[in-house]
Scaffold this active site. Structure first.
Site, PDB file in Angstrom:
ATOM      1  N   HIS A  60       0.826  -1.207   0.000  1.00  0.00           N
ATOM      2  CA  HIS A  60       0.000   0.000   0.000  1.00  0.00           C
ATOM      3  C   HIS A  60       0.865   1.264   0.000  1.00  0.00           C
ATOM      4  CE1 HIS A  60      -2.828  -2.986   1.904  1.00  0.00           C
ATOM      5  NE2 HIS A  60      -3.630  -2.443   1.015  1.00  0.00           N
ATOM      6  N   GLY A 170      -2.998  -1.453  -7.514  1.00  0.00           N
ATOM      7  CA  GLY A 170      -1.883  -2.377  -7.615  1.00  0.00           C
ATOM      8  C   GLY A 170      -2.133  -3.464  -8.646  1.00  0.00           C
ATOM      9  N   LYS A 171      -1.074  -3.869  -9.337  1.00  0.00           N
ATOM     10  CA  LYS A 171      -1.184  -4.929 -10.332  1.00  0.00           C
ATOM     11  C   LYS A 171      -1.349  -6.316  -9.716  1.00  0.00           C
ATOM     12  CE  LYS A 171       1.352  -2.905 -14.231  1.00  0.00           C
ATOM     13  NZ  LYS A 171       2.535  -3.108 -15.127  1.00  0.00           N
ATOM     14  N   SER A 208       0.197  -9.033   0.793  1.00  0.00           N
ATOM     15  CA  SER A 208      -1.258  -9.007   0.878  1.00  0.00           C
ATOM     16  C   SER A 208      -1.655  -9.014   2.341  1.00  0.00           C
ATOM     17  CB  SER A 208      -1.864 -10.235   0.169  1.00  0.00           C
ATOM     18  OG  SER A 208      -3.239 -10.359   0.459  1.00  0.00           O
TER      19      SER A 208
END
Length: 304
Positions: A60, A170-171, A208
């Protein structure tokens, strides 16, 4: 005044937090209502937006680092969106860590944090929803019915509340990025969707919030997902074009190690459809459950 002194101020639903130094002022507004958000952003309408569900990590922070040079005001939302969770998913136990998140955002130089409660975003039942294209029914959409409808609906509402000129995604959530990019284009929203590269742990695991669910033994195994994708990438760059064989090999490797894979697949970057002869911009995507935790990842392939 030689020492930094923390100061706070509350005005009309806006919590302002800043640290006063002899030569600098670090200032961040924490806002909980749409009305207060709009009033605050009228003062600096040139803003870039990073929507999140909180429980922030270095991935993030990378989104924020991409965002900050693009506008005078960086806005981050923290909202766990019920609409994108299935009935047996982890909405109730998804980590809510607002105080720690705000400390990280202040350190990263964010200007405004929008942290509404559910009644602020959904003051009445959300009977009008965004229905994405058939893209919502494949890959993660097949494994999580209704997920992308919920994502697109809340993001459109947040766009209307924040009115950013650009937004960062985000990818790692590649399909989400494609869905939202297409939504903005088809609704002619004056917003640039900017993708940010996936941030990984030293062993390759994509960062994550759900990584926190992994048991210690599963955390040691988790980097295998990235390894499977990396091998597929290298095979394709080496000239392999039997994509079905690559997919089946990846699925088999994960299953043999105790994973429950939803998919390992080779797709076009542009629309996530199966590649055709001559396609040169490819992405390899995977989703699999390890223990009780579902992980996703992808690697882009640019065929020379």
């Amino acid at each position: 005044m030689t020492d930094a002194q923390p100061l706070t101020q509350v005005k009309e639903g806006v919590f302002s937090s800043f640290i006063l130094h002899p030569s600098s002022l670090i200032f961040m507004d924490i806002i909980h209502s749409v009305a207060a958000l709009r009033e605050r952003l009228q003062r600096v309408p040139n803003n870039v937006f990073v929507p999140t569900m909180g429980n922030l990590h270095d991935g993030h922070i990378q989104l924020i680092n991409v965002a900050k040079p693009r506008a005078a005001c960086t806005v981050v939302s923290i909202f766990v969106n019920r609409l994108q969770f299935g009935p047996r998913e982890d909405f109730d136990r998804y980590p809510r860590t607002l105080e720690a998140d705000c400390a990280k955002l202040k350190a990263a130089g964010v200007d405004v944090v929008f942290a509404p409660d559910e009644r602020e975003i959904y003051p009445e039942p959300q009977t009008y929803v965004v229905e994405p294209s058939d893209l919502q029914h494949i890959l993660d959409g097949a494994a999580r019915p209704g997920h992308f409808r919920g994502v697109a609906t809340v993001v459109l509402k947040l766009f209307n509340m924040v009115s950013p000129h650009s937004a960062i995604f985000g990818k790692k959530d590649y399909q989400q990025y494609i869905v939202l990019r297409d939504m903005v284009r088809q609704f002619a929203l004056p917003i640039e969707i900017i993708p940010a590269e996936t941030v990984r742990a030293p062993d390759g695991l994509a960062l994550s919030s759900r990584n926190n669910y992994l048991a210690p033994e599963d955390r040691r195994e988790a980097p295998r997902l990235h390894q499977v994708l990396a091998r597929a990438h290298d095979e394709i760059m080496g000239g392999a074009r039997d994509y079905q064989r690559i997919e089946l090999h990846g699925m088999s490797e994960l299953a043999d190690r105790g994973w429950k894979p939803d998919y390992v697949t080779v797709r076009r970057q542009a629309d996530l459809q199966p590649p055709q002869a001559g396609d040169r911009e490819i992405v390899v995507l995977a989703a699999a459950r390890l223990g009780a935790t579902r992980l996703i990842d992808n690697i882009e392939v640019f065929i020379r």
